[in-house]
Design an enzyme around this catalytic site. Structure first.
Site, PDB file in Angstrom:
ATOM      1  N   GLU A 180      10.073  15.269  15.780  1.00 31.95           N
ATOM      2  CA  GLU A 180      10.367  15.205  14.347  1.00 31.95           C
ATOM      3  C   GLU A 180       9.496  16.216  13.610  1.00 31.95           C
ATOM      4  OE1 GLU A 180       9.133  11.696  11.895  1.00 31.95           O
ATOM      5  OE2 GLU A 180      11.233  11.706  11.292  1.00 31.95           O
ATOM      6  N   GLY A 216       7.108   4.913   8.306  1.00 34.60           N
ATOM      7  CA  GLY A 216       6.262   6.083   8.477  1.00 34.60           C
ATOM      8  C   GLY A 216       6.422   6.664   9.863  1.00 34.60           C
ATOM      9  N   SER A 217       5.342   7.248  10.371  1.00 34.81           N
ATOM     10  CA  SER A 217       5.432   7.982  11.635  1.00 34.81           C
ATOM     11  C   SER A 217       5.489   7.029  12.827  1.00 34.81           C
ATOM     12  CB  SER A 217       4.231   8.908  11.780  1.00 34.81           C
ATOM     13  OG  SER A 217       3.047   8.155  11.893  1.00 34.81           O
ATOM     14  N   THR A 218       6.073   7.497  13.888  1.00 36.47           N
ATOM     15  CA  THR A 218       6.148   6.698  15.109  1.00 36.47           C
ATOM     16  C   THR A 218       4.751   6.450  15.667  1.00 36.47           C
ATOM     17  OG1 THR A 218       8.403   7.370  15.570  1.00 36.47           O
ATOM     18  CG2 THR A 218       7.098   6.704  17.463  1.00 36.47           C
ATOM     19  N   GLY A 275       3.209   3.765  13.656  1.00 36.47           N
ATOM     20  CA  GLY A 275       3.944   2.541  14.000  1.00 36.47           C
ATOM     21  C   GLY A 275       3.427   1.920  15.287  1.00 36.47           C
ATOM     22  N   LYS A 289       0.839  -1.208   0.000  1.00 37.62           N
ATOM     23  CA  LYS A 289       0.000   0.000   0.000  1.00 37.62           C
ATOM     24  C   LYS A 289       0.868   1.250   0.000  1.00 37.62           C
ATOM     25  CE  LYS A 289      -1.888   2.657   3.002  1.00 37.62           C
ATOM     26  NZ  LYS A 289      -1.779   3.924   2.244  1.00 37.62           N
ATOM     27  N   CYS A 309      13.607  10.484   6.770  1.00 40.70           N
ATOM     28  CA  CYS A 309      13.566   9.929   8.132  1.00 40.70           C
ATOM     29  C   CYS A 309      14.885  10.183   8.859  1.00 40.70           C
ATOM     30  CB  CYS A 309      13.218   8.449   8.104  1.00 40.70           C
ATOM     31  SG  CYS A 309      14.287   7.467   7.059  1.00 40.70           S
TER      32      CYS A 309
HETATM   33  P1  NAI Z   1       1.868   7.973   8.542  1.00 44.04           P
HETATM   34  O1  NAI Z   1       2.813   7.144   9.313  1.00 44.04           O
HETATM   35  O2  NAI Z   1       0.508   8.129   9.112  1.00 44.04           O
HETATM   36  O3  NAI Z   1       1.720   7.365   7.061  1.00 44.04           O
HETATM   37  C1  NAI Z   1       2.649   6.497   6.466  1.00 44.04           C
HETATM   38  C2  NAI Z   1       1.907   5.348   5.782  1.00 44.04           C
HETATM   39  O4  NAI Z   1       1.113   4.668   6.744  1.00 44.04           O
HETATM   40  C3  NAI Z   1       0.951   5.773   4.687  1.00 44.04           C
HETATM   41  O5  NAI Z   1       0.940   4.794   3.665  1.00 44.04           O
HETATM   42  C4  NAI Z   1      -0.384   5.783   5.395  1.00 44.04           C
HETATM   43  O6  NAI Z   1      -1.467   5.604   4.512  1.00 44.04           O
HETATM   44  C5  NAI Z   1      -0.236   4.595   6.319  1.00 44.04           C
HETATM   45  N1  NAI Z   1      -1.104   4.613   7.497  1.00 44.04           N
HETATM   46  C6  NAI Z   1      -1.561   5.683   8.186  1.00 44.04           C
HETATM   47  N2  NAI Z   1      -2.328   5.289   9.222  1.00 44.04           N
HETATM   48  C7  NAI Z   1      -2.358   3.931   9.192  1.00 44.04           C
HETATM   49  C8  NAI Z   1      -2.971   2.930  10.002  1.00 44.04           C
HETATM   50  N3  NAI Z   1      -3.717   3.247  11.042  1.00 44.04           N
HETATM   51  N4  NAI Z   1      -2.778   1.633   9.689  1.00 44.04           N
HETATM   52  C9  NAI Z   1      -2.004   1.283   8.653  1.00 44.04           C
HETATM   53  N5  NAI Z   1      -1.408   2.180   7.840  1.00 44.04           N
HETATM   54  C10 NAI Z   1      -1.582   3.489   8.105  1.00 44.04           C
HETATM   55  O7  NAI Z   1       2.559   9.368   8.301  1.00 44.04           O
HETATM   56  P2  NAI Z   1       1.880  10.755   7.852  1.00 44.04           P
HETATM   57  O8  NAI Z   1       0.641  10.981   8.634  1.00 44.04           O
HETATM   58  O9  NAI Z   1       1.785  10.786   6.389  1.00 44.04           O
HETATM   59  O10 NAI Z   1       2.999  11.794   8.285  1.00 44.04           O
HETATM   60  C11 NAI Z   1       3.064  12.272   9.626  1.00 44.04           C
HETATM   61  C12 NAI Z   1       4.474  12.353  10.108  1.00 44.04           C
HETATM   62  O11 NAI Z   1       5.051  11.061  10.078  1.00 44.04           O
HETATM   63  C13 NAI Z   1       5.436  13.188   9.293  1.00 44.04           C
HETATM   64  O12 NAI Z   1       5.341  14.539   9.604  1.00 44.04           O
HETATM   65  C14 NAI Z   1       6.746  12.609   9.712  1.00 44.04           C
HETATM   66  O13 NAI Z   1       7.137  13.158  10.939  1.00 44.04           O
HETATM   67  C15 NAI Z   1       6.450  11.150   9.910  1.00 44.04           C
HETATM   68  N6  NAI Z   1       6.848  10.341   8.748  1.00 44.04           N
HETATM   69  C16 NAI Z   1       8.018   9.629   8.823  1.00 44.04           C
HETATM   70  C17 NAI Z   1       8.457   8.920   7.732  1.00 44.04           C
HETATM   71  C18 NAI Z   1       9.715   8.139   7.757  1.00 44.04           C
HETATM   72  O14 NAI Z   1      10.321   7.926   6.724  1.00 44.04           O
HETATM   73  N7  NAI Z   1      10.150   7.634   8.875  1.00 44.04           N
HETATM   74  C19 NAI Z   1       7.722   8.917   6.460  1.00 44.04           C
HETATM   75  C20 NAI Z   1       6.483   9.655   6.511  1.00 44.04           C
HETATM   76  C21 NAI Z   1       6.091  10.342   7.615  1.00 44.04           C
HETATM   77 MG    MG Z   2      -0.791   9.780   9.559  1.00 45.83          MG
END
Ligand code: NAI
Ligand code: MG
Length: 501
Positions: free
Chosen positions: A403, A247-249, A252, A194, A303
């Site tokens: 972050e 993705g985000s902590t 996670g 996804k 990240c």
């Molecule tokens: P997010 O962690 O919510 O999204 C990343 C992925 O997870 C996307 O594909 C999203 O659709 C999916 N996702 C979201 N909620 C989910 C759930 N409940 N169950 C399963 N999958 C889910 O990150 P978001 O909201 O786009 O960004 C927020 C913050 O996260 C950013 O400002 C940044 O600080 C951090 N982030 C860190 C990343 C990294 O590379 N470590 C990458 C993206 C965001």
């Molecule tokens: Mg999110």
């Protein structure tokens, strides 16, 4: 120098995107979402909708998981390792052959400069496949002598963990998608991928290339859609054996809770607040530009971005001035605008978030050395923010502790030369993803590297990911490692077999 892309290819891509929504790739076929729903895809450089994609939900995930299970029990499960490697190498070739289109899609979708898209999206992805293709034929168990009475032949098998749910973010959409599927395929797993709702386009293209390469149907399924719907459905699904997430902590953490249902294996690559430590003897000609691009590269949406800069007080002003000068000359613009060094943020949400952090820094007493505002006007219709350097920042401020995921650098000085004191400051974070150290004294550099609590430490060098180098976090930056041997083994289960002779 070759032009980074041909305008006619861009026109073709735009027309194609405007003509019809992107579809889901399930069981080797492109299909609409079961609900028929789609969502808009926005160009972060303009804020305008330029494409749409199928909005997958629980029903689509269920179909994808079932297809992945059939492929695992069927064609893919029976594919010999060398053939898996061959298919992966073929996919790498197809990615390169479609490099211009992939880079354009990535740049339009995410906003990153086209040159970065070419390098990170296309070359980085192809290299992930080539590296991991090598592992397909090199996954082995071991023989062991147990201390039981009698004579035994005991050995371990490494078997594919099963059906893998891969959930990727929007900051490097294509290379991350490929970096998730490549080790899983090498290990013999099948996948439901996804992409992030902000950036679905290159993942859909990947589906086409997977079909063209000749992978069996259902081996890789790609479901575009929202995190709370499609993403959550993957994590809840009892037919998914492992979730690999970047993705985000906070997401996670939600995934960890949800995965408890069937004890899914979980790999998490999460946020960071990575320190950059510059000693007084460092080669500043290299350290200053690296510190600047370590936070401004991909508009800080990395990240492992070096977001906390620690500089010895004797060179603090010089370094901060140098980084500030780089910020002032950095060419900010649309990803397809010639010469752009830093693109927009990915979304309105991310823009609001980053501007919110900058405002909170000012409230908590930080000084904005340069930047600090949204960029607007001609050519800046989208989500642009100025490269920003903050001074007067200390641990305990939100801008230092949390972050930001934007081009915002906090700067701290250290006077003490004691390595333990420096390490303590650098480690004062709930994150532990990466760190950079700049010094000509390798003894100090290595002493600090050993004390830093982070999954990646670089001395005298900047960013970049290599598929052979393990990547992952200490502390709240994640669970497990991607890349390298550890990254492939994370897609296997160990089975201990014993025969009494
Ligand atoms: P997010 O962690 O919510 O999204 C990343 C992925 O997870 C996307 O594909 C999203 O659709 C999916 N996702 C979201 N909620 C989910 C759930 N409940 N169950 C399963 N999958 C889910 O990150 P978001 O909201 O786009 O960004 C927020 C913050 O996260 C950013 O400002 C940044 O600080 C951090 N982030 C860190 C990343 C990294 O590379 N470590 C990458 C993206 C965001
Ligand atoms: Mg999110």
């Amino acid at each position: 120098m070759n032009a980074p892309f041909s305008p006619s290819t861009l026109d073709k891509i735009r027309a194609d995107l405007a003509a019809a929504p992107r579809q889901l790739f399930i069981d080797g076929k492109f299909v609409p979402a079961a609900s028929g729903e789609t969502f808009d895809v926005i160009d972060p450089a303009t804020g305008q909708v330029f494409a749409s994609a199928a909005s997958g939900d629980r029903q689509d995930i269920d179909l994808a998981v079932k297809a992945a299970r059939r492929a695992l029990d069927g064609a893919w499960g029976k594919t010999i390792p060398s053939q898996r490697a061959r298919l992966m190498l073929k996919l790498a070739e197809l990615i390169e052959a479609n490099g211009e289109e992939l880079a354009l899609l990535e740049s339009l979708d995410n906003g990153m400069p086209i040159m970065m898209a070419k390098f990170a999206a296309v070359m980085g992805a192809a290299e992930q496949l080539r590296y991991n293709a090598g592992w397909a034929t090199k996954i082995t168990g071991e023989t062991i002598d147990p201390s039981w009475p009698g004579e035994w032949h005991s050995f371990t098998l490494r078997e594919p963990v099963g059906v893998v749910g891969s959930i990727v973010p929007w900051n490097f959409p294509f290379v991350m998608a490929v970096a998730k599927i490549a080790p899983a395929l090498a290990a013999g797993c099948t996948i439901v991928l996804k992409p992030a709702e902000q950036t679905p386009l290159t993942a859909v293209k990947l589906g086409q290339l997977i079909a063209e390469a000749g992978f069996p149907d259902g081996c890789v399924n790609i479901v575009t859609g929202f995190g709370e719907k499609a993403g959550a459905a993957i994590v809840d699904h009892p037919g998914v054996d492992k979730v690999s997430f970047t993705g985000s902590t906070s997401t996670g953490r939600a995934i960890l809770h949800a995965a408890a249902g069937n004890f899914k294996r979980v790999t998490l690559e999460l946020g960071g607040k990575s320190p950059v430590v510059i000693f007084p003897d460092a080669d500043l000609e290299k350290a200053i530009p690296a510190a600047a691009m370590g936070i401004f590269g991909n508009a800080g949406q990395v990240c492992a971005a070096g977001s906390r800069l620690f500089v010895h007080e004797s060179i603090f002003d010089q370094v901060v001035e140098g980084v500030t000068r780089r910020a002032s000359t950095l060419k900010v613009g649309g990803g397809l605008t010639p010469g752009t060094e830093m693109g927009p943020l990915v979304s309105q949400e991310q823009l609001d978030r980053v501007l919110g952090y900058i405002a909170s820094g000012a409230e908590e007493g930080a000084t904005v050395g340069i930047g600090g505002a949204r960029l607007e006007g001609e050519g800046y219709g989208g989500y642009f923010v100025q490269p920003t350097v903050l001074t007067g920042t200390t641990a305990g401020m939100k801008v230092v502790d949390e972050e930001i995921f934007g081009p915002v650098l906090s700067t701290m000085r250290f006077g003490d030369d004691d390595i333990d004191t420096i390490a303590k400051a650098a480690n004062a974070s709930e994150y532990g993803l990466a760190a950079s150290i700049w010094t000509r004294d390798m003894s100090s550099g290595l002493k600090l590297a050993k004390r830093i609590k982070a999954g990646t430490v670089r001395i005298n060098g900047g960013g970049g990911v290599d598929p052979a180098m393990p990547l992952g976090g200490f502390k709240q930056s994640g669970w497990g490692r991607e890349n390298g041997r550890a990254g492939v083994e994370a897609y296997t289960e160990i089975k201990a077999v014993s025969v009494a002779l």
